[in-house]
Scaffold this motif. Structure first.
Motif, PDB file in Angstrom:
ATOM      1  N   PHE A  26      -8.909   9.103  -1.261  1.00 45.44           N
ATOM      2  CA  PHE A  26      -8.793   7.693  -1.640  1.00 45.44           C
ATOM      3  C   PHE A  26      -9.810   7.365  -2.731  1.00 45.44           C
ATOM      4  CE2 PHE A  26      -9.826   3.169  -1.103  1.00 45.44           C
ATOM      5  CZ  PHE A  26      -8.568   2.606  -1.203  1.00 45.44           C
ATOM      6  N   LYS A  29      -8.709   8.886  -6.010  1.00 42.64           N
ATOM      7  CA  LYS A  29      -7.543   8.180  -6.545  1.00 42.64           C
ATOM      8  C   LYS A  29      -7.956   6.954  -7.354  1.00 42.64           C
ATOM      9  CE  LYS A  29      -3.246   5.938  -5.066  1.00 42.64           C
ATOM     10  NZ  LYS A  29      -2.384   5.637  -3.915  1.00 42.64           N
ATOM     11  N   TYR A  30      -8.984   6.258  -6.881  1.00 39.69           N
ATOM     12  CA  TYR A  30      -9.408   5.020  -7.535  1.00 39.69           C
ATOM     13  C   TYR A  30     -10.715   5.140  -8.307  1.00 39.69           C
ATOM     14  CZ  TYR A  30      -5.541   2.886  -5.160  1.00 39.69           C
ATOM     15  OH  TYR A  30      -4.275   2.572  -4.740  1.00 39.69           O
ATOM     16  N   ARG A  48      -2.005   2.161   3.980  1.00 38.10           N
ATOM     17  CA  ARG A  48      -2.045   2.535   2.562  1.00 38.10           C
ATOM     18  C   ARG A  48      -1.505   1.420   1.688  1.00 38.10           C
ATOM     19  NH1 ARG A  48      -3.376   7.818   1.684  1.00 38.10           N
ATOM     20  NH2 ARG A  48      -3.084   9.184   3.470  1.00 38.10           N
ATOM     21  N   LYS A  49      -0.481   0.726   2.168  1.00 43.14           N
ATOM     22  CA  LYS A  49       0.124  -0.365   1.390  1.00 43.14           C
ATOM     23  C   LYS A  49      -0.900  -1.473   1.133  1.00 43.14           C
ATOM     24  CE  LYS A  49       4.580  -1.595   1.770  1.00 43.14           C
ATOM     25  NZ  LYS A  49       5.798  -2.119   2.390  1.00 43.14           N
ATOM     26  N   LEU A  51      -4.222  -1.201   1.330  1.00 37.63           N
ATOM     27  CA  LEU A  51      -5.327  -0.663   0.525  1.00 37.63           C
ATOM     28  C   LEU A  51      -4.947  -0.585  -0.942  1.00 37.63           C
ATOM     29  CD1 LEU A  51      -6.539   2.119   2.952  1.00 37.63           C
ATOM     30  CD2 LEU A  51      -7.769   0.023   2.373  1.00 37.63           C
ATOM     31  N   ASP A  52      -3.735  -0.128  -1.233  1.00 36.87           N
ATOM     32  CA  ASP A  52      -3.281  -0.061  -2.614  1.00 36.87           C
ATOM     33  C   ASP A  52      -3.195  -1.457  -3.233  1.00 36.87           C
ATOM     34  OD1 ASP A  52      -3.145   2.699  -2.542  1.00 36.87           O
ATOM     35  OD2 ASP A  52      -0.983   2.754  -2.129  1.00 36.87           O
ATOM     36  N   MET A  55      -6.738  -2.654  -4.009  1.00 35.67           N
ATOM     37  CA  MET A  55      -7.293  -1.988  -5.185  1.00 35.67           C
ATOM     38  C   MET A  55      -6.613  -2.467  -6.467  1.00 35.67           C
ATOM     39  SD  MET A  55      -9.787  -0.341  -3.985  1.00 35.67           S
ATOM     40  CE  MET A  55     -10.312   0.598  -5.404  1.00 35.67           C
ATOM     41  N   ALA A  56      -5.334  -2.774  -6.417  1.00 39.07           N
ATOM     42  CA  ALA A  56      -4.623  -3.307  -7.580  1.00 39.07           C
ATOM     43  C   ALA A  56      -5.149  -4.690  -7.937  1.00 39.07           C
ATOM     44  CB  ALA A  56      -3.127  -3.347  -7.309  1.00 39.07           C
TER      45      ALA A  56
END
Length: 59
Positions: A26, A29-30, A48-49, A51-52, A55-56
């Protein structure tokens, strides 16, 4: 890894803050430090949804 191989898709929907390799992936990835990644996972949960999305929104 899931013990029951039929549940792997469900298992991939979550990130475990207890598994160092998941935190490291993770973080990679970021482009953030692993400590920060672990804090984010603990704060926003293992989805994950979510968290993504977080982060977006961070930019």
């Amino acid at each position: 890894m899931a013990d029951d191989k039929s549940k792997t898709k469900q298992d991939r929907k979550q990130v475990s803050s207890e598994e160092p390799y998941e935190v490291a992936a993770f973080a990679r990835k970021y482009g953030i430090p692993p400590g920060e990644a672990q804090t984010i996972i603990k704060r926003y949960g293992p989805s994950r949804k979510k968290l993504d999305a977080h982060m977006a929104a961070r930019g």
